[in-house]
Structures are given as C-alpha cells and as structure tokens.
Design a protein around this motif. Structure first.
Motif, mmCIF file in Angstrom:
data_model
loop_
_atom_site.group_PDB
_atom_site.id
_atom_site.type_symbol
_atom_site.label_atom_id
_atom_site.label_comp_id
_atom_site.label_asym_id
_atom_site.label_seq_id
_atom_site.Cartn_x
_atom_site.Cartn_y
_atom_site.Cartn_z
ATOM 1 N N LYS A 97 0.851 -1.181 0.000
ATOM 2 C CA LYS A 97 0.000 0.000 0.000
ATOM 3 C C LYS A 97 0.888 1.233 0.000
ATOM 4 O O LYS A 97 2.006 1.222 0.498
ATOM 5 C CB LYS A 97 -0.906 0.024 1.231
ATOM 6 N N SER A 98 0.358 2.295 -0.531
ATOM 7 C CA SER A 98 1.102 3.549 -0.623
ATOM 8 C C SER A 98 0.195 4.693 -0.200
ATOM 9 O O SER A 98 -0.920 4.826 -0.714
ATOM 10 C CB SER A 98 1.557 3.748 -2.080
ATOM 11 N N GLY A 99 0.671 5.511 0.718
ATOM 12 C CA GLY A 99 -0.074 6.684 1.125
ATOM 13 C C GLY A 99 -0.268 7.658 -0.027
ATOM 14 O O GLY A 99 -1.345 8.247 -0.179
ATOM 15 N N LYS A 100 0.755 7.816 -0.843
ATOM 16 C CA LYS A 100 0.659 8.730 -1.980
ATOM 17 C C LYS A 100 -0.387 8.245 -2.982
ATOM 18 O O LYS A 100 -1.214 9.020 -3.459
ATOM 19 C CB LYS A 100 2.015 8.895 -2.657
ATOM 20 N N ARG A 101 -0.352 6.945 -3.293
ATOM 21 C CA ARG A 101 -1.345 6.381 -4.227
ATOM 22 C C ARG A 101 -2.752 6.492 -3.656
ATOM 23 O O ARG A 101 -3.707 6.819 -4.362
ATOM 24 C CB ARG A 101 -1.014 4.911 -4.518
ATOM 25 N N ALA A 102 -2.882 6.202 -2.365
ATOM 26 C CA ALA A 102 -4.189 6.298 -1.712
ATOM 27 C C ALA A 102 -4.716 7.727 -1.771
ATOM 28 O O ALA A 102 -5.904 7.950 -2.025
ATOM 29 C CB ALA A 102 -4.097 5.815 -0.266
ATOM 30 N N ALA A 103 -3.846 8.701 -1.560
ATOM 31 C CA ALA A 103 -4.258 10.110 -1.600
ATOM 32 C C ALA A 103 -4.693 10.514 -3.004
ATOM 33 O O ALA A 103 -5.688 11.234 -3.165
ATOM 34 C CB ALA A 103 -3.118 11.012 -1.122
ATOM 35 N N ARG A 104 -3.982 10.044 -4.022
ATOM 36 C CA ARG A 104 -4.372 10.367 -5.398
ATOM 37 C C ARG A 104 -5.725 9.734 -5.742
ATOM 38 O O ARG A 104 -6.560 10.355 -6.401
ATOM 39 C CB ARG A 104 -3.285 9.923 -6.381
ATOM 40 N N ARG A 105 -5.941 8.504 -5.284
ATOM 41 C CA ARG A 105 -7.222 7.836 -5.518
ATOM 42 C C ARG A 105 -8.352 8.587 -4.788
ATOM 43 O O ARG A 105 -9.440 8.773 -5.320
ATOM 44 C CB ARG A 105 -7.145 6.376 -5.069
ATOM 45 N N PHE A 106 -8.072 9.031 -3.573
ATOM 46 C CA PHE A 106 -9.033 9.803 -2.787
ATOM 47 C C PHE A 106 -9.400 11.085 -3.527
ATOM 48 O O PHE A 106 -10.577 11.427 -3.667
ATOM 49 C CB PHE A 106 -8.422 10.094 -1.414
ATOM 50 N N ASP A 107 -8.412 11.781 -4.044
ATOM 51 C CA ASP A 107 -8.665 13.006 -4.796
ATOM 52 C C ASP A 107 -9.511 12.719 -6.033
ATOM 53 O O ASP A 107 -10.424 13.486 -6.362
ATOM 54 C CB ASP A 107 -7.340 13.667 -5.187
ATOM 55 N N ALA A 108 -9.245 11.610 -6.713
ATOM 56 C CA ALA A 108 -10.034 11.237 -7.895
ATOM 57 C C ALA A 108 -11.486 10.940 -7.506
ATOM 58 O O ALA A 108 -12.420 11.313 -8.232
ATOM 59 C CB ALA A 108 -9.415 10.025 -8.593
ATOM 60 N N GLU A 109 -11.690 10.301 -6.364
ATOM 61 C CA GLU A 109 -13.051 10.023 -5.901
ATOM 62 C C GLU A 109 -13.783 11.326 -5.548
ATOM 63 O O GLU A 109 -14.982 11.461 -5.826
ATOM 64 C CB GLU A 109 -13.029 9.083 -4.697
#
Length: 195
Positions: free
Chosen positions: A4-16
């Motif tokens: 898991k990656s915090g950066k990837r999770a944050a980008r996915r969150f922003d996309a949502e």
C-alpha cells in the motif's frame, strides 16, 4: 503482493472527490424537485465519507506494513518487520469495519493506536479543520441512520433550522466546503507520505 502507498491512496481519494463533484454538477444542472436534490447531496456526502474512510484505512495499512515497531511497542507483541496488507487491515478493523467514533479527534485517536504521534498520517489529519470534519461526520451519521440521536448531534454542531441532512448540505455551498476540506487533506497526505 503490492504494498500500500499513502501517496497512491491520496491520489485515488482526490479522484473520488472529483467524481463526487461531477455527480453534484450533473444533478444540480438537472431539473429536480427539492427532495431529490436534497437526497443527491446526501448521497454525495455518503460517497465522500466512504472515500475518506477508505483512504484512512489504506494509509494505516501502509504505515503498519512499513513499520510495525510502534504497534509492537504499544501492544507489547513483537510483530514481524513487514506483514501482509490483509493482516495489517485485520489489525485495524478486526472482523468489523473502520470505526473511529465519528469525529476528527476519534479519527486521530484511532490512527495513534497504530503509529507514533509524529507520524505523517497523524500530522496530515491534524491539519484539517476540526469543526468542519466533526460536522461532516455528524451530518453523515444523520443521513445514514436518520435516527433522533444522530439528528440531535448534527443539530448541536450545525445549529437549528436543518430540516434534513440534504437540505442543510445544499444551502450556502456547504457540500462544496466539505469537498474543499477533504481535497486539502488528500493533498496533505500526498505531500506528507514518504511512499
């Protein structure tokens, strides 16, 4: 196994968040009656909070997987240096769901069960506006449960005059304010996360 990656999770969150904004743009440009528009704002809020819970869980799993030291120190159980994402998630939610008692402070307390106070995730969540997040969670609970208790808590935070969660949300750009706060959090996580 992909870590898991915090950066990837944050980008996915922003996309949502962006998807929720598009949804609101679509429904507000349609010809809807007041109740339908209120319900649309409630759906948007529910989707935003689901996305927030998901990003928090993903970031916690990433943090635990990256370093089990703080968790080992807190629990007095020696965990392996790295554990699977599934095991890390189980440590956070058990056989239930991600529960942080519906407040910014509750979220921070939950995060601190697994990481140190100086951890990037604690720091990122602490940058959020406490009253805004507390209102977000209270309105979400009212929209999701429609209980007297949830309504009472929400009214205590937002003030009298809200007939329903959606009617409160659709006035004065309130949904948009929640979106801005959550997008700021997504940016803060992406900036603070080392991976």
């Amino acid at each position: 196994m992909r870590k898991k990656s915090g950066k990837r999770a944050a980008r996915r969150f922003d996309a949502e968040i962006t998807e929720v904004e598009r949804f609101l743009t679509d429904v507000t440009s349609a010809t809807l009656d007041k109740r339908s528009l209120s319900w649309a704002h409630e759906v948007a809020l529910l989707k935003l909070t689901v996305a927030l819970e998901r990003v928090m869980l993903e970031c916690l799993v990433a943090a635990i997987n990256n370093s089990t030291g703080p968790l080992s120190a807190r629990t007095q159980v020696k965990f392996p240096k790295h554990i699977t994402n599934e095991v890390a998630e189980y440590l956070v939610v058990g056989s239930s769901y991600f529960d942080f008692r519906g407040s910014r402070d509750g979220l921070i307390k939950k995060i601190r069960e697994f990481v140190d106070e100086s951890h990037w995730l604690v720091t990122a969540v602490k940058t959020t506006d406490k009253p805004t997040l507390d209102k977000l969670f209270a309105i979400r609970n009212w929209a999701a449960h429609e209980s007297k208790t949830a309504k009472r808590r929400a009214i205590a935070l937002v003030g009298p005059g809200a007939g329903s969660p959606g009617s409160w949300l659709k006035k004065g750009g309130r949904t948009a304010a929640f979106i801005r706060e959550l997008r700021d959090l997504a940016n803060e996580i992406e900036s603070a996360a080392p991976f």
